[in-house]
Motif scaffolding. Sequence first.
Motif, short mmCIF file in Angstrom:
data_model
loop_
_atom_site.label_atom_id
_atom_site.label_comp_id
_atom_site.label_asym_id
_atom_site.label_seq_id
_atom_site.Cartn_x
_atom_site.Cartn_y
_atom_site.Cartn_z
N ASN A 156 59.00 53.79 43.48
CA ASN A 156 59.57 54.16 44.77
C ASN A 156 61.09 54.29 44.69
O ASN A 156 61.83 53.79 45.52
CB ASN A 156 59.17 53.17 45.88
N LEU A 157 61.54 54.99 43.64
CA LEU A 157 62.96 55.25 43.45
C LEU A 157 63.50 56.14 44.58
O LEU A 157 62.75 56.95 45.15
CB LEU A 157 63.21 55.95 42.11
N THR A 158 64.79 56.02 44.86
CA THR A 158 65.43 56.94 45.80
C THR A 158 66.29 57.98 45.08
O THR A 158 66.71 58.95 45.70
CB THR A 158 66.32 56.17 46.80
N ASP A 159 66.56 57.78 43.77
CA ASP A 159 67.46 58.68 43.05
C ASP A 159 67.12 58.72 41.56
O ASP A 159 67.80 58.11 40.74
CB ASP A 159 68.90 58.24 43.26
N MET A 160 66.07 59.46 41.23
CA MET A 160 65.65 59.57 39.83
C MET A 160 66.69 60.29 38.98
O MET A 160 66.86 60.01 37.79
CB MET A 160 64.30 60.29 39.78
N GLU A 161 67.42 61.23 39.57
CA GLU A 161 68.35 62.08 38.82
C GLU A 161 69.73 61.44 38.62
O GLU A 161 70.63 62.08 38.08
CB GLU A 161 68.51 63.43 39.53
N THR A 162 69.93 60.22 39.05
CA THR A 162 71.24 59.59 38.91
C THR A 162 71.67 59.49 37.46
O THR A 162 70.85 59.30 36.55
CB THR A 162 71.21 58.17 39.53
N CYS A 163 72.97 59.59 37.23
CA CYS A 163 73.52 59.37 35.89
C CYS A 163 73.44 57.91 35.50
O CYS A 163 73.08 57.58 34.36
CB CYS A 163 74.97 59.83 35.84
#
Length: 238
Positions: A156-163
Motif C-alpha cells: 500500500n505504497l503512496t509513491d513507488m516512483e520515488t528516488c
Amino acid sequence: MKKLSIIIPVYNEAKTIHLILQKVINITLLENTSFEVIIVDDCSTDTTIEAVNNFIQQHSNQQILFLKHTVNKGKGAALHTGFKAAQGDYIIVQDADLEYDPNEYNILLKPMLDGVADVVYGSRFMGGNAHRILFFWHTIGNKFLTFLSNMFTNLNLTDMETCYKLFNAKILKSIVLKEKRFGFEPEVTAKIARVKGIRIYEVGISYYGRTYEEGKKINWKDGVHAIYCILKYGALRF
C-alpha cells in the motif's frame, strides 16, 4: 558503527552535481552512522566528469568513489554498478539534481536503525514537508503507476516512483536486477515485495521538483515502459 552507501547516478548534470555533492557531504547522520559516496557517471557528454573530479580534489578527506561508464547504459545500469561497489550496511539512491534533500536521510534511516524495517521508501505524497507544485499529469501518472504496482505487489505504497529508497544492503544485493533505464523503480519494488518476511516502511519527505527547462529528463515514454515493467515483474507473483 553502521555505514550508509549513497549511490548517485549521473548523466549530464554539470550544473548541479557539485551542489548536491556539497549537500551530501555536509549531512550529519544519526549517532553511530557513517557514510560513503559512490558516484556513477553514465557517459556524460557535458562537463560533469570534470566537475566531479574538481569536487573530489577539493574534498580529498571525504570517502568518495567515482566510477564511469564508457558508453551510456541508463540510470538502472548506473545503479547496478553503484550497488556492486557499495560497502555499507545500508544503501540509498540519490539523484544528481536538487529535487531531493539529503538532510532527510535520517528520516528514512530511523526505522532501519530502530530495527523495524528492511526497506524504507521516502514518499512525496505523504506528510507535511515542502512539495513544489508543478505538473498535474505527472502527479496523476505517478499515482497511477503506484496504484498499478500495488495491485501486483499487494503493498500500500503512496509513491513507488520515488528516488529515495533505502535498503538493507544484504537484501538488495541478493536480488537480481535487470532493468538498465528508468524501469528500475517498478522492478526493484516488485522483487523486494517477494522477499519472504520483508518489512517495508514509508516516510514523508520533501520534494523540490524541477521543470524540463531546468533539466528534468523523464518523459511519457518512461511512463509507458514503467507500466510494461510493472506487468512484467508483477505477473511473476501469479
